[in-house]
Design an enzyme around this catalytic site. Structure first.
Site, PDB file in Angstrom:
ATOM      1  N   LYS A 158     -24.028 -36.607 -21.893  1.00  0.00           N
ATOM      2  CA  LYS A 158     -24.274 -35.177 -21.601  1.00  0.00           C
ATOM      3  C   LYS A 158     -25.643 -35.080 -20.915  1.00  0.00           C
ATOM      4  O   LYS A 158     -26.511 -35.918 -21.133  1.00  0.00           O
ATOM      5  CB  LYS A 158     -24.275 -34.353 -22.898  1.00  0.00           C
ATOM      6  CG  LYS A 158     -22.961 -34.426 -23.687  1.00  0.00           C
ATOM      7  CD  LYS A 158     -21.844 -33.620 -23.053  1.00  0.00           C
ATOM      8  CE  LYS A 158     -20.574 -33.713 -23.858  1.00  0.00           C
ATOM      9  NZ  LYS A 158     -19.440 -33.001 -23.261  1.00  0.00           N
ATOM     10  N   LYS A 160     -22.695 -32.658 -19.260  1.00  0.00           N
ATOM     11  CA  LYS A 160     -21.360 -33.064 -18.795  1.00  0.00           C
ATOM     12  C   LYS A 160     -21.424 -33.551 -17.348  1.00  0.00           C
ATOM     13  O   LYS A 160     -20.781 -34.504 -16.962  1.00  0.00           O
ATOM     14  CB  LYS A 160     -20.431 -31.838 -18.906  1.00  0.00           C
ATOM     15  CG  LYS A 160     -18.989 -32.075 -18.623  1.00  0.00           C
ATOM     16  CD  LYS A 160     -18.139 -30.852 -18.999  1.00  0.00           C
ATOM     17  CE  LYS A 160     -17.915 -30.785 -20.474  1.00  0.00           C
ATOM     18  NZ  LYS A 160     -16.519 -30.412 -20.832  1.00  0.00           N
ATOM     19  N   HIS A 274      -8.259 -39.461 -21.525  1.00  0.00           N
ATOM     20  CA  HIS A 274      -8.738 -38.120 -21.861  1.00  0.00           C
ATOM     21  C   HIS A 274      -7.605 -37.152 -21.545  1.00  0.00           C
ATOM     22  O   HIS A 274      -6.851 -37.370 -20.605  1.00  0.00           O
ATOM     23  CB  HIS A 274      -9.995 -37.787 -21.047  1.00  0.00           C
ATOM     24  CG  HIS A 274     -10.730 -36.590 -21.557  1.00  0.00           C
ATOM     25  ND1 HIS A 274     -10.274 -35.305 -21.379  1.00  0.00           N
ATOM     26  CD2 HIS A 274     -11.868 -36.480 -22.267  1.00  0.00           C
ATOM     27  CE1 HIS A 274     -11.113 -34.461 -21.954  1.00  0.00           C
ATOM     28  NE2 HIS A 274     -12.090 -35.136 -22.501  1.00  0.00           N
ATOM     29  N   GLY A 352     -17.011 -31.157 -30.519  1.00  0.00           N
ATOM     30  CA  GLY A 352     -17.756 -30.458 -31.569  1.00  0.00           C
ATOM     31  C   GLY A 352     -18.081 -31.340 -32.757  1.00  0.00           C
ATOM     32  O   GLY A 352     -18.260 -30.864 -33.870  1.00  0.00           O
ATOM     33  N   ALA A 373     -18.932 -38.166 -29.946  1.00  0.00           N
ATOM     34  CA  ALA A 373     -19.770 -36.961 -30.058  1.00  0.00           C
ATOM     35  C   ALA A 373     -20.711 -36.900 -28.863  1.00  0.00           C
ATOM     36  O   ALA A 373     -21.380 -37.883 -28.540  1.00  0.00           O
ATOM     37  CB  ALA A 373     -20.581 -37.012 -31.355  1.00  0.00           C
ATOM     38  N   GLY A 374     -20.734 -35.731 -28.236  1.00  0.00           N
ATOM     39  CA  GLY A 374     -21.640 -35.531 -27.105  1.00  0.00           C
ATOM     40  C   GLY A 374     -22.846 -34.736 -27.579  1.00  0.00           C
ATOM     41  O   GLY A 374     -23.920 -35.280 -27.873  1.00  0.00           O
ATOM     42  N   GLY A 375     -22.594 -33.401 -27.764  1.00  0.00           N
ATOM     43  CA  GLY A 375     -23.677 -32.544 -28.245  1.00  0.00           C
ATOM     44  C   GLY A 375     -24.226 -33.029 -29.571  1.00  0.00           C
ATOM     45  O   GLY A 375     -25.436 -32.919 -29.835  1.00  0.00           O
TER      46      GLY A 375
HETATM   47  C1  CAP Z   1     -16.749 -33.228 -26.250  1.00  0.00           C
HETATM   48  C2  CAP Z   1     -16.114 -33.322 -24.887  1.00  0.00           C
HETATM   49  C3  CAP Z   1     -14.637 -33.683 -24.932  1.00  0.00           C
HETATM   50  C4  CAP Z   1     -13.716 -32.680 -25.530  1.00  0.00           C
HETATM   51  C5  CAP Z   1     -12.348 -33.287 -25.545  1.00  0.00           C
HETATM   52  C6  CAP Z   1     -16.276 -32.042 -24.095  1.00  0.00           C
HETATM   53  O1  CAP Z   1     -18.102 -32.917 -26.116  1.00  0.00           O
HETATM   54  O2  CAP Z   1     -16.736 -34.336 -24.129  1.00  0.00           O
HETATM   55  O3  CAP Z   1     -14.210 -33.848 -23.589  1.00  0.00           O
HETATM   56  O4  CAP Z   1     -14.093 -32.304 -26.746  1.00  0.00           O
HETATM   57  O5  CAP Z   1     -11.557 -32.538 -26.384  1.00  0.00           O
HETATM   58  O6  CAP Z   1     -16.413 -32.175 -22.875  1.00  0.00           O
HETATM   59  O7  CAP Z   1     -16.207 -30.966 -24.699  1.00  0.00           O
HETATM   60  P1  CAP Z   1     -18.905 -32.474 -27.443  1.00  0.00           P
HETATM   61  P2  CAP Z   1     -10.188 -33.191 -26.914  1.00  0.00           P
HETATM   62  O8  CAP Z   1     -18.939 -33.650 -28.386  1.00  0.00           O
HETATM   63  O9  CAP Z   1     -20.266 -32.104 -26.930  1.00  0.00           O
HETATM   64  O10 CAP Z   1     -18.179 -31.316 -28.028  1.00  0.00           O
HETATM   65  O11 CAP Z   1     -10.576 -34.512 -27.481  1.00  0.00           O
HETATM   66  O12 CAP Z   1      -9.703 -32.191 -27.937  1.00  0.00           O
HETATM   67  O13 CAP Z   1      -9.299 -33.306 -25.733  1.00  0.00           O
HETATM   68 MG    MG Z   2     -15.741 -33.969 -22.315  1.00  0.00          MG
END
Ligand code: CAP
Ligand code: MG
Length: 433
Positions: A158, A160, A274, A352, A373-375
């Site tokens: 991040k 993103k 993804h 999240g 985990a990103g955030g």
């Molecule tokens: C999470 C994330 C993921 C989504 C994917 C984002 O970041 O990188 O792509 O959560 O969702 O871009 O939001 P955070 P899923 O950790 O900062 O929330 O796995 O439900 O497809």
């Molecule tokens: Mg993402």
């Protein structure tokens, strides 16, 4: 009456489950169409029929190639659940686009249904085994990483989008240094001017080698190759030529054919799938396609890990029971050993994730899961390395059944886990709506 042929509606039919694909549909009728008409219309329009009898129809086709509703349950005057059996001969082996054009095609557009949702599909081994399935799968991923089992901790770089290659790469390095194993590009990060693909990949992989020599452990960088097929081919070749260990694709936007094409190039690298845009298909409770069907499809195509939700994060229905049903149902589809000869696929939990909820996610989904985990990592007040370490510490706590926030804080203090302590003290360490 249209669709009058009895072949399309044979409730209680005794059929050979090894010779039929069975699709579960929920549908809501669009009055004046009757439920009974739709019991016939869905199998007809998704196999050999149309609204009018045609002179070119033959008894052979009607008797041998028609799909048929073999179970129908009226829930109320407008809503019914049916199972439709499709003769396996209707399906071209190893062809996902055709499979979904058949049973998830025109039927969604018919004006007699207001909502239509595919909730499951049973595919005979003969058809399942016509697909390559995962090259690595769950065990192959553990072998690449030299691990016995999961959970595997991961992160998404991040912001993103926006960081230049050196910052992107340095963030990956810090996050690995803090103890995270699996790093991925974010889903829309491909080859933009601010972060050219080849420059990014080269720099991050150099750091992966550095971590290996510094810490003696193999880490993963899931390189997002998403794009038109010719570009994906070149990008995958670049990753292979530069010692990459994992390809990432946004499989919904790349599409069935793109995923099948890349899988069948035999790059001998795990594929991280993804599922960006899946919500447009899976989220509505009355209309679309359940995530477990999408999961089964990409298991056929041969991804090695795919996002299926966290139950406790920022994605999903925001309703525990519904989120549990979707995530457990999807993960069961990925991990089941009753899916032809195909290897199980690793569930990936993301969205999240933070120190406050990762314990619950681990307890719900362990052992076979990659949790990214990103955030939750890069939001740590002391930076990405500390954020990564706080996640590792939260996992250690979860292994001691310390999961709730207050208990975590005491545990962090008692065990001198400063990074976790800071994460709990100073950031919203886990998404809440
Ligand atoms: C999470 C994330 C993921 C989504 C994917 C984002 O970041 O990188 O792509 O959560 O969702 O871009 O939001 P955070 P899923 O950790 O900062 O929330 O796995 O439900 O497809
Ligand atoms: Mg993402």
């Amino acid at each position: 009456m249209s669709y009058s042929d009895e072949e399309f509606f044979q409730p209680g039919l005794d059929f050979d489950s090894e010779k039929f694909v069975v699709v579960d549909f929920d549908f809501h009728r669009n009055p004046p169409a009757s439920l009974e008409r739709i019991y016939r219309e869905i199998p007809a329009e998704s196999s050999i029929g149309t609204w009018q009898k045609v002179h070119t129809m033959t008894d052979f086709i009607l008797k041998n190639l028609s799909a048929r509703t073999v179970y129908a349950k009226k829930i109320d005057a407008d809503f019914a659940q049916i199972k439709v059996a499709y003769p396996i001969t209707l399906f071209e082996p190893n062809n996902l686009p055709q499979m979904f054009s058949l049973f998830a095609g025109n039927v969604y557009g018919m004006n007699t249904v207001s909502y239509l949702r595919i909730t499951d599909v049973q595919i005979p081994d003969e058809l399942v085994n016509s697909y390559p399935g995962p090259e690595f799968g769950v065990q192959g991923i553990y072998d690449v990483l030299g691990l016995k089992k999961g959970p595997i901790l991961g992160s998404i770089i991040k912001p993103k989008l926006g960081s230049p290659p050196d910052i992107h790469a340095n963030t990956a390095y810090s996050t690995w240094k803090g103890g995270i194993t699996w790093i991925k590009d974010d889903e829309p990060m491909t080859n933009q001017d601010f972060c050219p693909f080849e420059d990014r990949i080269t720099k991050v992989l150099e750091y992966a080698d550095q971590i290996k020599s510094e810490q003696g452990r193999q880490v993963i960088y899931a390189c997002n190759i998403t794009g038109p097929i010719d570009k994906m081919l070149k990008r995958a070749e670049f990753v292979v030529d530069h010692g990459g260990k994992c390809l990432m694709m946004d499989v919904i936007t790349v599409g069935w054919a793109g995923v099948q094409f890349i899988r069948e190039q035999g790059f001998n690298l795990p594929i991280h799938a993804h599922r960006a845009m899946h919500g447009a298909i899976t989220k509505h409770r009355k209309h679309g396609i359940h995530m477990r069907v999408i999961a089964k499809a990409f298991r056929l195509a041969g991804v090695d890990g795919i996002h299926t939700g966290t139950i406790y994060g920022k994605m999903g229905y925001g309703e525990l029971k519904a989120d549990e049903e979707e995530v457990y149902g999807s993960n069961e589809a990925l991990l089941s050993d009753q899916f032809g000869n195909l290897k199980p696929v690793m569930p990936i939990a993301s969205g999240g994730v933070g120190v406050k909820n990762i314990g619950k996610i681990i307890n719900a989904l362990k052992p076979h899961v990659v949790i990214t985990a990103g955030g939750g990592v890069h939001g740590h007040p002391n930076g990405s390395e500390a954020g990564a370490t706080s996640m590792v510490q939260a996992m250690e706590a979860a292994f001691e059944d310390v999961v709730e926030a207050d208990d975590l804080l005491n545990w962090a203090k008692e065990n001198n886990k400063t990074e976790l302590h800071h994460a709990l003290d100073t950031v919203a360490a886990g998404y809440s709506s």
